[in-house]
Design a protein around this motif. Structure first.
Motif, PDB file in Angstrom:
ATOM      1  N   TYR A  25       0.818  -1.213   0.000  1.00  8.95           N
ATOM      2  CA  TYR A  25       0.000   0.000   0.000  1.00  8.95           C
ATOM      3  C   TYR A  25       0.857   1.271   0.000  1.00  8.95           C
ATOM      4  N   GLU A  26       2.041   1.183  -0.558  1.00  8.15           N
ATOM      5  CA  GLU A  26       2.903   2.358  -0.680  1.00  8.15           C
ATOM      6  C   GLU A  26       2.154   3.486  -1.382  1.00  8.15           C
ATOM      7  N   GLU A  27       2.312   4.703  -0.834  1.00  4.26           N
ATOM      8  CA  GLU A  27       1.550   5.832  -1.364  1.00  4.26           C
ATOM      9  C   GLU A  27       2.301   7.133  -1.117  1.00  4.26           C
ATOM     10  N   PHE A  28       2.187   8.064  -2.087  1.00  5.74           N
ATOM     11  CA  PHE A  28       2.782   9.393  -1.960  1.00  5.74           C
ATOM     12  C   PHE A  28       1.668  10.430  -2.030  1.00  5.74           C
ATOM     13  N   LEU A  29       1.614  11.307  -1.040  1.00  7.49           N
ATOM     14  CA  LEU A  29       0.653  12.407  -1.033  1.00  7.49           C
ATOM     15  C   LEU A  29       1.443  13.704  -1.152  1.00  7.49           C
TER      16      LEU A  29
END
Length: 292
Positions: A203-207
């Protein structure tokens, strides 16, 4: 000065600093696996956690616990074993030893005892996040975890407000909202920033957005996972040389820092530090509290 080869000709113990995956086990290097198999002992932050890694790679080396609560007890024991010729690897639960994890004090003790310290390259959450953030990758300023106490955290952020480098922080999910609020207050709502969540995992994520936008997100969405927080540096920092002119009135000096984006209390603290004065004295002078 001291000069020491990592692999001297004479037989001696070595302390190997072995990075471990920050999420994805495939990031374990061949050299790291081989080192953990070859050493006599593994000093682990959490032996239960490390045992899962050892089982996955079929590593049978014995472990000993080494964490922040037993550092003073363990260091003399480990140094004695190394001095006797034992090969020891030190690992943290994830990532690089010593980087916001145990290890630094052991390295210092080994250096003082003339024991070779051998670092292995590997996973690091801060740099992994930085190269994909879109913010300037260099120069950067790695800070790690900010203080948990609100007052002390705000003071730390005030000290960082003028830094031009990309700032790198680590934060736990339950503290992220408050930390972002303090970053908005101390650095400004419009600073570009990136939240990197669950690096190397499914669930790697960049905001990406401004500090204000990311702070708003924490109030409207469920915050889960470990975070790396990156903040763009100050594009127009006030240099120390520009703020140490003792001939300039204190009130003007504080006003200039406020005009540059500092909060009043942060500006007062900066002026007090640069002039070698007590903060309360600058506060009283700025607010004319000693005048009729």
């Amino acid at each position: 000065m001291e000069r020491r080869r990592s692999f001297p000709a004479e037989s001696t113990g070595h302390l190997y600093l072995v990075p471990t995956p920050i999420g994805n086990l495939d990031d374990m290097t061949f050299r790291a696996v081989k080192t953990l198999k070859d050493v006599d002992l593994i000093a682990a932050e959490d032996t239960r956690n490390t045992q899962k890694l050892l089982n996955h790679f079929e590593i049978e080396t014995k472990q000993i616990s080494f964490h922040e609560h037993n550092t003073q007890e363990r260091i003399p024991q480990l140094v004695a074993k190394l001095a006797a010729g034992m090969q020891i690897a030190q690992v943290s639960d994830a990532g690089m030893p010593s980087i916001s994890d145990p290890g630094h004090e052991l390295v210092v003790a080994c250096v003082e005892a003339n024991i070779p310290v051998v670092p292995l390259p590997g996973a690091n959450a801060g740099l992994t996040a930085l190269i994909a953030s879109g913010l300037a990758p260099q120069p950067f300023y790695f800070y790690g975890f900010l203080d948990r106490k609100p007052k002390d955290q705000r003071a730390e952020i005030a000290e960082l407000a003028q830094r031009p480098e990309t700032l790198i922080f680590y934060e736990a999910p339950h503290r992220l909202k408050k930390t972002l609020t303090n970053l908005v207050d101390g650095l400004g709502a419009d600073r570009p920033a990136v939240l990197c969540r669950e690096l190397t995992k499914r669930y790697e994520e960049f905001l990406r957005g401004t500090l204000s936008e990311l702070a708003t997100w924490t109030a409207t969405d469920t915050v889960r996972g470990e975070f790396v927080v990156l903040v763009g540096g100050n594009p127009e920092p006030i240099s120390n040389e520009a703020t140490v002119d003792l001939s300039e009135p204190i009130e003007e000096q504080v006003d200039r820092l406020i005009a540059a984006g500092d909060k009043p209390n942060a500006a007062i603290k900066s002026v007090a530090k640069l002039r070698g004065l007590k903060k309360q004295d600058v506060y009283r002078e700025y607010h004319h509290l000693d005048k009729e």
